[in-house]
Design a protein around this motif. Structure first.
Motif, PDB file in Angstrom:
ATOM      1  N   PHE A  86       9.380 -33.861  46.470  1.00  0.00           N
ATOM      2  CA  PHE A  86       8.956 -33.884  47.875  1.00  0.00           C
ATOM      3  C   PHE A  86      10.045 -34.401  48.810  1.00  0.00           C
ATOM      4  CE2 PHE A  86       4.757 -33.225  46.013  1.00  0.00           C
ATOM      5  CZ  PHE A  86       4.340 -32.185  46.826  1.00  0.00           C
ATOM      6  N   ALA A  87      10.954 -35.239  48.318  1.00  0.00           N
ATOM      7  CA  ALA A  87      12.103 -35.643  49.139  1.00  0.00           C
ATOM      8  C   ALA A  87      12.977 -34.421  49.433  1.00  0.00           C
ATOM      9  CB  ALA A  87      12.910 -36.729  48.426  1.00  0.00           C
ATOM     10  N   CYS A  88      13.129 -33.551  48.436  1.00  0.00           N
ATOM     11  CA  CYS A  88      13.902 -32.306  48.630  1.00  0.00           C
ATOM     12  C   CYS A  88      13.199 -31.369  49.606  1.00  0.00           C
ATOM     13  CB  CYS A  88      14.126 -31.594  47.299  1.00  0.00           C
ATOM     14  SG  CYS A  88      15.237 -32.474  46.187  1.00  0.00           S
ATOM     15  N   GLU A  89      11.881 -31.291  49.515  1.00  0.00           N
ATOM     16  CA  GLU A  89      11.121 -30.460  50.453  1.00  0.00           C
ATOM     17  C   GLU A  89      11.316 -30.963  51.885  1.00  0.00           C
ATOM     18  OE1 GLU A  89       8.860 -27.568  49.901  1.00  0.00           O
ATOM     19  OE2 GLU A  89      10.395 -27.654  48.332  1.00  0.00           O
ATOM     20  N   ASP A  90      11.239 -32.277  52.054  1.00  0.00           N
ATOM     21  CA  ASP A  90      11.440 -32.876  53.377  1.00  0.00           C
ATOM     22  C   ASP A  90      12.855 -32.589  53.872  1.00  0.00           C
ATOM     23  OD1 ASP A  90      10.770 -34.735  55.626  1.00  0.00           O
ATOM     24  OD2 ASP A  90      12.355 -35.942  54.676  1.00  0.00           O
ATOM     25  N   TYR A  91      13.843 -32.732  52.987  1.00  0.00           N
ATOM     26  CA  TYR A  91      15.232 -32.476  53.345  1.00  0.00           C
ATOM     27  C   TYR A  91      15.412 -31.024  53.788  1.00  0.00           C
ATOM     28  CZ  TYR A  91      20.228 -31.712  52.873  1.00  0.00           C
ATOM     29  OH  TYR A  91      21.525 -31.358  53.110  1.00  0.00           O
ATOM     30  N   ARG A  92      14.894 -30.091  52.999  1.00  0.00           N
ATOM     31  CA  ARG A  92      15.050 -28.661  53.294  1.00  0.00           C
ATOM     32  C   ARG A  92      14.404 -28.303  54.636  1.00  0.00           C
ATOM     33  NH1 ARG A  92      12.553 -26.727  49.385  1.00  0.00           N
ATOM     34  NH2 ARG A  92      14.214 -26.353  47.918  1.00  0.00           N
ATOM     35  N   ASN A  93      13.326 -28.969  54.984  1.00  0.00           N
ATOM     36  CA  ASN A  93      12.604 -28.660  56.219  1.00  0.00           C
ATOM     37  C   ASN A  93      13.081 -29.456  57.425  1.00  0.00           C
ATOM     38  OD1 ASN A  93      10.927 -26.725  54.979  1.00  0.00           O
ATOM     39  ND2 ASN A  93       9.658 -28.363  54.140  1.00  0.00           N
ATOM     40  N   THR A  94      14.164 -30.219  57.262  1.00  0.00           N
ATOM     41  CA  THR A  94      14.707 -31.005  58.370  1.00  0.00           C
ATOM     42  C   THR A  94      15.336 -30.060  59.389  1.00  0.00           C
ATOM     43  OG1 THR A  94      15.109 -32.895  56.929  1.00  0.00           O
ATOM     44  CG2 THR A  94      16.358 -32.821  58.981  1.00  0.00           C
ATOM     45  N   LYS A  95      14.878 -30.143  60.612  1.00  0.00           N
ATOM     46  CA  LYS A  95      15.382 -29.263  61.677  1.00  0.00           C
ATOM     47  C   LYS A  95      16.699 -29.758  62.267  1.00  0.00           C
ATOM     48  CE  LYS A  95      11.691 -26.650  61.583  1.00  0.00           C
ATOM     49  NZ  LYS A  95      11.697 -25.751  60.456  1.00  0.00           N
ATOM     50  N   SER A  96      16.842 -31.082  62.352  1.00  0.00           N
ATOM     51  CA  SER A  96      18.032 -31.662  62.967  1.00  0.00           C
ATOM     52  C   SER A  96      19.191 -31.700  61.970  1.00  0.00           C
ATOM     53  CB  SER A  96      17.720 -33.086  63.446  1.00  0.00           C
ATOM     54  OG  SER A  96      18.896 -33.738  63.842  1.00  0.00           O
ATOM     55  N   VAL A  97      20.236 -30.925  62.254  1.00  0.00           N
ATOM     56  CA  VAL A  97      21.421 -30.883  61.397  1.00  0.00           C
ATOM     57  C   VAL A  97      22.079 -32.265  61.340  1.00  0.00           C
ATOM     58  CG1 VAL A  97      23.682 -29.791  61.101  1.00  0.00           C
ATOM     59  CG2 VAL A  97      21.757 -28.449  61.934  1.00  0.00           C
ATOM     60  N   ALA A  98      21.954 -33.039  62.402  1.00  0.00           N
ATOM     61  CA  ALA A  98      22.561 -34.368  62.450  1.00  0.00           C
ATOM     62  C   ALA A  98      21.932 -35.322  61.427  1.00  0.00           C
ATOM     63  CB  ALA A  98      22.422 -34.948  63.860  1.00  0.00           C
ATOM     64  N   LYS A  99      20.678 -35.073  61.049  1.00  0.00           N
ATOM     65  CA  LYS A  99      19.992 -35.958  60.099  1.00  0.00           C
ATOM     66  C   LYS A  99      20.270 -35.601  58.640  1.00  0.00           C
ATOM     67  CE  LYS A  99      16.159 -37.156  63.128  1.00  0.00           C
ATOM     68  NZ  LYS A  99      14.709 -37.154  63.292  1.00  0.00           N
ATOM     69  N   LEU A 100      20.803 -34.414  58.385  1.00  0.00           N
ATOM     70  CA  LEU A 100      21.021 -33.961  57.014  1.00  0.00           C
ATOM     71  C   LEU A 100      21.928 -34.885  56.182  1.00  0.00           C
ATOM     72  CD1 LEU A 100      21.229 -30.055  57.290  1.00  0.00           C
ATOM     73  CD2 LEU A 100      19.342 -31.456  56.465  1.00  0.00           C
ATOM     74  N   PRO A 101      23.091 -35.317  56.706  1.00  0.00           N
ATOM     75  CA  PRO A 101      23.973 -36.151  55.868  1.00  0.00           C
ATOM     76  C   PRO A 101      23.304 -37.435  55.371  1.00  0.00           C
ATOM     77  CG  PRO A 101      25.180 -35.338  57.764  1.00  0.00           C
ATOM     78  CD  PRO A 101      23.730 -34.974  57.989  1.00  0.00           C
ATOM     79  N   ALA A 102      22.621 -38.143  56.248  1.00  0.00           N
ATOM     80  CA  ALA A 102      21.979 -39.401  55.844  1.00  0.00           C
ATOM     81  C   ALA A 102      20.855 -39.147  54.837  1.00  0.00           C
ATOM     82  CB  ALA A 102      21.433 -40.136  57.071  1.00  0.00           C
ATOM     83  N   LYS A 103      20.059 -38.102  55.082  1.00  0.00           N
ATOM     84  CA  LYS A 103      18.965 -37.782  54.154  1.00  0.00           C
ATOM     85  C   LYS A 103      19.514 -37.356  52.798  1.00  0.00           C
ATOM     86  CE  LYS A 103      15.011 -36.582  57.005  1.00  0.00           C
ATOM     87  NZ  LYS A 103      13.942 -35.595  57.176  1.00  0.00           N
ATOM     88  N   ALA A 104      20.552 -36.538  52.812  1.00  0.00           N
ATOM     89  CA  ALA A 104      21.144 -36.070  51.555  1.00  0.00           C
ATOM     90  C   ALA A 104      21.704 -37.241  50.755  1.00  0.00           C
ATOM     91  CB  ALA A 104      22.243 -35.051  51.838  1.00  0.00           C
TER      92      ALA A 104
END
Length: 190
Positions: A86-104
């Motif tokens: 579910f963390a991966c699902e949340d990551y994949r559905n993240t709309k803000s590109v700026a949030k991707l690095p921290a989530k990843a």
């Protein structure tokens, strides 16, 4: 590293790491228990519990099914699998590109890295591919690892869950849905 730890056999160090990860995840996680499936008047119906047996997807898409399955995984010390999925699902559905690095990075540190407190069980090739994907982030960088964990749960954990006392107890406690069905009236013979 401490001199005492350096002289221990590798198997002892691996076992200590495993125990640390298990205890750490139990201390960090909120209290997942079957009580979350019984909160209030909205308990799962017998029909809903039986639908979980139809497919793994139906189990995961049900609020109560997910709760029961997570409780079961906790009893087996493998709840990191569903958490990672579910963390991966949340990551994949993240709309803000700026949030991707921290989530990843958070997902990698928590589930994939060598000192991850909730390390998932994936092969070295998948781990290496995921690590390489971290260099050039995209919404799909965890797809291969997520797929491996999904298949592990679907083929191994899910069938055991369906045979477990957790599932059997839920089915026994569940009440049939209260659908009103009309009974055909019998004609009175005079």
């Amino acid at each position: 590293m401490c001199k005492g730890l350096a002289s221990l056999p590798t198997c002892c160090l691996e076992r200590a790491k495993e125990l640390k990860a298990r205890l750490g995840s139990l201390l960090q996680k909120p209290d997942w228990s079957l009580s979350c499936c019984k909160i209030g008047k909205n308990k799962p119906t017998l029909e809903e519990c039986r639908r979980w047996k139809e497919s793994f997807e139906k189990l995961l898409s049900s609020k109560y099914g997910l709760c029961a399955f997570t409780s079961f995984l906790m009893s087996e010390f493998s709840e990191e699998n569903v958490a990672f999925y579910f963390a991966c699902e949340d990551y994949r559905n993240t709309k803000s590109v700026a949030k991707l690095p921290a989530k990843a990075q958070k997902i990698y540190d928590e589930f994939i890295g060598s000192d991850a407190p909730r390390e998932i069980n994936i092969d070295h090739e998948t781990r290496d591919i995921t690590k390489a994907n971290m260099l050039e982030l995209s919404p799909s960088c965890f797809d291969q690892a997520q797929h491996k964990i999904y298949m592990l749960m679907a083929k191994d954990c899910y069938p055991r869950f369906l045979r477990s006392p957790v599932y059997r107890d839920l089915v026994c406690q569940a009440k049939p849905s209260t659908k009103v069905t009309k009974q055909p009236q019998q004609e009175k013979k005079a």
